[in-house]
Design a protein around this motif. Sequence first.
Motif, PDB file in Angstrom:
ATOM      1  N   VAL A   1      41.327  37.801  45.449  1.00  0.00           N
ATOM      2  CA  VAL A   1      42.895  37.919  45.360  1.00  0.00           C
ATOM      3  C   VAL A   1      43.243  37.596  46.706  1.00  0.00           C
ATOM      4  O   VAL A   1      43.059  38.303  47.649  1.00  0.00           O
ATOM      5  N   GLN A   2      44.432  36.692  46.984  1.00  0.00           N
ATOM      6  CA  GLN A   2      44.836  36.646  48.376  1.00  0.00           C
ATOM      7  C   GLN A   2      46.392  36.762  48.412  1.00  0.00           C
ATOM      8  O   GLN A   2      47.006  36.219  47.466  1.00  0.00           O
ATOM      9  N   LEU A   3      46.809  37.611  49.220  1.00  0.00           N
ATOM     10  CA  LEU A   3      48.276  37.824  49.152  1.00  0.00           C
ATOM     11  C   LEU A   3      49.172  37.280  50.336  1.00  0.00           C
ATOM     12  O   LEU A   3      48.415  37.216  51.507  1.00  0.00           O
ATOM     13  N   PHE A   4      50.141  36.642  50.034  1.00  0.00           N
ATOM     14  CA  PHE A   4      50.928  36.163  51.075  1.00  0.00           C
ATOM     15  C   PHE A   4      52.227  37.035  51.125  1.00  0.00           C
ATOM     16  O   PHE A   4      52.820  37.116  49.991  1.00  0.00           O
ATOM     17  N   SER A   5      52.637  37.836  52.200  1.00  0.00           N
ATOM     18  CA  SER A   5      53.555  38.503  52.405  1.00  0.00           C
ATOM     19  C   SER A   5      54.858  38.286  53.218  1.00  0.00           C
ATOM     20  O   SER A   5      54.552  37.653  54.258  1.00  0.00           O
ATOM     21  N   GLU A   6      55.944  38.306  52.470  1.00  0.00           N
ATOM     22  CA  GLU A   6      56.996  37.943  53.250  1.00  0.00           C
ATOM     23  C   GLU A   6      58.013  39.087  53.175  1.00  0.00           C
ATOM     24  O   GLU A   6      58.051  40.098  52.358  1.00  0.00           O
TER      25      GLU A   6
ATOM     26  N   ALA B   1      29.530  27.516  46.489  1.00  0.00           N
ATOM     27  CA  ALA B   1      30.946  27.274  46.534  1.00  0.00           C
ATOM     28  C   ALA B   1      31.570  28.581  46.036  1.00  0.00           C
ATOM     29  O   ALA B   1      31.504  29.070  44.943  1.00  0.00           O
ATOM     30  N   GLN B   2      32.922  28.860  46.806  1.00  0.00           N
ATOM     31  CA  GLN B   2      33.637  29.989  46.621  1.00  0.00           C
ATOM     32  C   GLN B   2      34.848  29.241  45.605  1.00  0.00           C
ATOM     33  O   GLN B   2      35.410  28.428  45.906  1.00  0.00           O
ATOM     34  N   PRO B   3      34.981  30.207  44.534  1.00  0.00           N
ATOM     35  CA  PRO B   3      35.853  29.555  43.685  1.00  0.00           C
ATOM     36  C   PRO B   3      37.141  29.745  44.264  1.00  0.00           C
ATOM     37  O   PRO B   3      37.398  30.904  45.063  1.00  0.00           O
ATOM     38  N   ALA B   4      38.311  28.986  43.732  1.00  0.00           N
ATOM     39  CA  ALA B   4      39.763  29.002  44.575  1.00  0.00           C
ATOM     40  C   ALA B   4      40.170  30.573  44.478  1.00  0.00           C
ATOM     41  O   ALA B   4      40.132  31.026  43.296  1.00  0.00           O
ATOM     42  N   ALA B   5      40.936  30.776  45.568  1.00  0.00           N
ATOM     43  CA  ALA B   5      41.253  32.311  45.531  1.00  0.00           C
ATOM     44  C   ALA B   5      42.642  32.525  44.588  1.00  0.00           C
ATOM     45  O   ALA B   5      43.266  31.333  44.264  1.00  0.00           O
TER      46      ALA B   5
ATOM     47  N   GLY C   1      36.733  40.824  42.176  1.00  0.00           N
ATOM     48  CA  GLY C   1      37.776  39.896  41.870  1.00  0.00           C
ATOM     49  C   GLY C   1      37.896  39.934  40.709  1.00  0.00           C
ATOM     50  O   GLY C   1      37.633  40.656  39.911  1.00  0.00           O
ATOM     51  N   VAL C   2      38.613  38.816  40.430  1.00  0.00           N
ATOM     52  CA  VAL C   2      39.248  38.522  38.845  1.00  0.00           C
ATOM     53  C   VAL C   2      38.315  37.263  38.440  1.00  0.00           C
ATOM     54  O   VAL C   2      38.617  36.370  38.892  1.00  0.00           O
TER      55      VAL C   2
ATOM     56  N   LEU D   1      46.602  38.290  53.030  1.00  0.00           N
ATOM     57  CA  LEU D   1      45.447  39.431  53.143  1.00  0.00           C
ATOM     58  C   LEU D   1      44.100  38.758  52.606  1.00  0.00           C
ATOM     59  O   LEU D   1      44.346  38.508  51.514  1.00  0.00           O
ATOM     60  N   LEU D   2      43.150  38.847  53.118  1.00  0.00           N
ATOM     61  CA  LEU D   2      42.177  38.574  52.645  1.00  0.00           C
ATOM     62  C   LEU D   2      41.326  39.533  52.306  1.00  0.00           C
ATOM     63  O   LEU D   2      41.447  40.662  52.922  1.00  0.00           O
ATOM     64  N   GLY D   3      40.431  39.462  51.217  1.00  0.00           N
ATOM     65  CA  GLY D   3      39.546  40.526  51.086  1.00  0.00           C
ATOM     66  C   GLY D   3      38.837  41.087  52.209  1.00  0.00           C
ATOM     67  O   GLY D   3      38.272  42.137  52.504  1.00  0.00           O
ATOM     68  N   GLY D   4      38.742  39.887  53.311  1.00  0.00           N
ATOM     69  CA  GLY D   4      38.160  40.096  54.433  1.00  0.00           C
ATOM     70  C   GLY D   4      36.484  40.294  54.232  1.00  0.00           C
ATOM     71  O   GLY D   4      35.791  39.655  53.769  1.00  0.00           O
ATOM     72  N   GLY D   5      36.088  41.135  55.151  1.00  0.00           N
ATOM     73  CA  GLY D   5      35.080  41.536  55.153  1.00  0.00           C
ATOM     74  C   GLY D   5      34.121  42.039  53.618  1.00  0.00           C
ATOM     75  O   GLY D   5      33.139  41.874  53.306  1.00  0.00           O
TER      76      GLY D   5
END
Lengths: 291, 404, 299
Positions: B78-83, B32-36, B72-73, B13-17
């Motif tokens: 924040v990047q979510l990986f969902s299973e 430079a975008q800091p690491a998610a 963000g923090v 899940l990206l913050g996207g737009g």
Amino acid sequence: MSVPLDETAQLVVNGLVAGTVLAVPAIGFTAIYAVLRFPNFSLASHITIGAFAGYVANTLGGWPASAAVLAAFVVAGAAGVVNDHVVLRPLRPAGALTTAIGAVALTIVLENVVRFAFGNDLRGYELPIRRDWQLGPIRIGPQQVENLVIAVLAMAAVFAFLTFTRTGKAMRAVADDAVLAGLKGIDAERVARLTNFGAMGLAGVGGVLLGLDTTIDPLTGFRVILSVFAAAVVGGLGSIPGAVVGALTIGVAEELSLLSLAPAYRTAVGFVAILLVLTLRPRGLLGERAF
Amino acid sequence: MRHDRVTLSRRALLGGGAAAAALASFPHGLRAQPAAIRLGTLNPLTGSGGSYGPSMRKAMEWVAQEVNAAGGVNGRQVQLFSEDDQTNPEAAVRAARKLIDVDKVSAIMGTWASAVTTAVAPLCWESKTFLTTVSGSDTITQLPHQGYLVRTQPNTHLQIGKLGEFLLALKVKRVFTLAAQTPFAVPSQKRLAEILPKGSAETVGSVIYDKDKTTFRSEVDQAVRAKPDMIYLNGYTPDCTILMKELFKAGYTGAKIAQGYAVNAKLLGSLPHEVTDGTYTATPSPAVESAGYKRLAKALGTDDLDPYSCQCHDHISLVLLAIAHAKGEATGTAIKDHVRSISQGNGMKVDSAVEGLKLLGQGKAINYEGASGPCDFTESGDILDCKIRFDQAQGGKFTFVKLI
Amino acid sequence: MDNYIVAMAVFACVYALLALGLNLVWGMAGMINLGLVGFFGFGAYVSALATKRGGVPIAAGLLLALALTGVAGALMAMVTARLRGDYLAIITLGFSEVVRLVASNEIWLTNGTDGISGIPGPWRGRVTPEAFNLIFLGVAVTAVALVLAVMQRVRHSPYGRVLRAIRDDDQVTAVAGKHVLRFKVEAFAVSAGVLGVAGALWGHYTSYIAPEVFVPLITIYVVLALTAGGTGNNWGAVTGAFLVVFFMEGTRFVTAAVPGLKAVQVAALREGLIGLSLLLILRLRPAGLLPERLPRVAS
């Protein structure tokens, strides 16, 4: 520990009902073995196909139980003929073992076709939920009685077919001695086709009967297949009356095992029964040789 | 052959737009975008818990969206990986392996079934990944998790204690339990056997069954034979559906009680009223008066939030606040070390992650109070207290009975 | 991603061991074992319980799995070795289901359907996940190499000739004075031992085992591996195993690409493809990729 008579009687009744239902696919399995000479493990998936065919007829078509049984017979039987022709017949020249393995692979394919179409969730037939009847100490459900009647009718039809019709007699001839039957002009391929239709049709009927009393999912056939094998082996592989006797024996044995084993171990009873029979009386109660 | 092999597709899940827009509005124009911050969600999207998983996940996605939209923090998205854990420990272990080894998440959030959590927990503490769960079995917080596990659900000891109290208030005398095989089956029975004698009641027996069976005739026979006046159905929706039918067919006229996640609205809808009427249910009660609950209810579009979605909302909020408290260090260890600093204590009470992040940014201390409850944890990861709500099924609907 | 490839290679090694085990009884001695997943599971539980509850080192767990599963195999063979092929098929299939039932119900021993979690792995937790995977791959490959070497020795030995003779016609072999039953029991025992070690390795790698892992579908994967690779040929067994694992994982990505399918449908598609491949191979190339090349006897 003295076991109350009531409890034992209840288990015997449950066992006889379960055994009668088990006899239907067991006859199918043993018939294919008699005529085509290999254990057709794909019977498991045809039980499932029948259960779901009945389910569709009942829930989508609104058909009552008896009509659903007929639907299951026809659908599973047809599937059996097609599957044998397309998949198993080409494997027969390679030997019984290859065909048996092919049957296992086929069962996996068919089970997953059902799973693809219906998912893994449990499904119940749409029938009114009726309270069980209490006959003295024995509790029996109206659905169980219905299943018993349907199973007995199915078996009677099979016996009548084999004894009185020409095709039936031809089947018995092929089962007895295929070479001799060929010499007498009986078309073995035709007999094989009919046997598959009937046997898998019976498997389908078994599936519906199972589903009517409980719930179904793609694993329905697989769960019961070991008991079906046990019924056929105990009665004597290749003997149809043997399948009936074997099924009743297994049915009652599985229920009586509840007196000392956890309910989950019922299928183990079938396995132990097969072992016992093969060690002590390999031709089964009524039939074939195991060696 | 129960093998639902879920395809391991990554659904980040990206913050996207929203993220892009937020970044673009930064006054310094960061190049430079800091690491998610990488977090994993592991929920029952299918299987016995399938009615709750999707909503649990949505709750977490919503919080992540809100936080990303607010910057963000510590500047990190924040990047979510969902299973999908499929309510199945074997599938869950494979999914967790993938989240940990391939997606490299610092936390896994939202496991539901106790067996799933028990199976996944060792993978997490060994790889120093933080695990948050809604599972209730006592055995879970007793595992040697070294602090890498918290749960927001009342444990079995607490839950069954209150259930016993309720049964005593109903003045039942003989309780029989039909339990699915789970880590909480035996602890539940033990707890019940402790509580009931206080009101001169007793447990008259129990059966632990394999929940994958399609018929429970023999188990029901055993239950009815013990002549109970109350049967406790300690299983999940599919098996409870069959059990209720069988109990009806067997002519059982006594009372029944079950957990709310098993005998839920879906079950009531699938059975005739005469089969389900009178059944009591027990559900941990979320903090329905809190602003957090109300905001989540609005975001998810429902008035009656299930407790698990509320808990998951709190899971991700706690994790993000802990990371912020650790000055942006987003590792499992950092979360473990900082989570209690923001979940309890004397700081300002906040009920949203966004508000909490703001205050932490200003150097203030906070105490997060969640949508599921105060979220105050013991050393072993349990919550301190929780209210349990008891309802009764009438005519296919639930009516409130009592709150203990 | 490389972690993933390494993991797949480890699974392939486990399947290679299973296929080598099956090859000994089926390819070389002609006895079908449709219950091999039962021995696989048995070995997994033995090692998991010994290392987790008994605290023994992992190597000891593996040896224990080898020994105890071997004994189980010998027992099974003593009861069934005289049976004809199709009866043997039925009974071995039943055996694996009974193993699963016992594992599901004897909760005091096996923790039932909740499974056993936290099974120790070599240096797990003390090295990075990447390092652990590579170390384990080393262990797995070593195991395969060892078993392969042993099996090849058997194959080229007089012992192997007797097994092949039994496979081709056990009546003749008996007449020739060979104690057929003893050979069959020994072959079954060794085969079971190998299957048990494969199970133990599985448990130590995945750190979690449960009864529902050990389903007949796995037996089919192994039969597919052996048939595709070449029944009777040990290198065929190994090759087939790698083919099958990479095929299985490949279908994962292919089915992911098919739009609009639910998770359960994807799973059904993948399992169905496995069954279908076995059928196709049985039909079109039953000898497999690397057919059995009978060792030359010195003339």
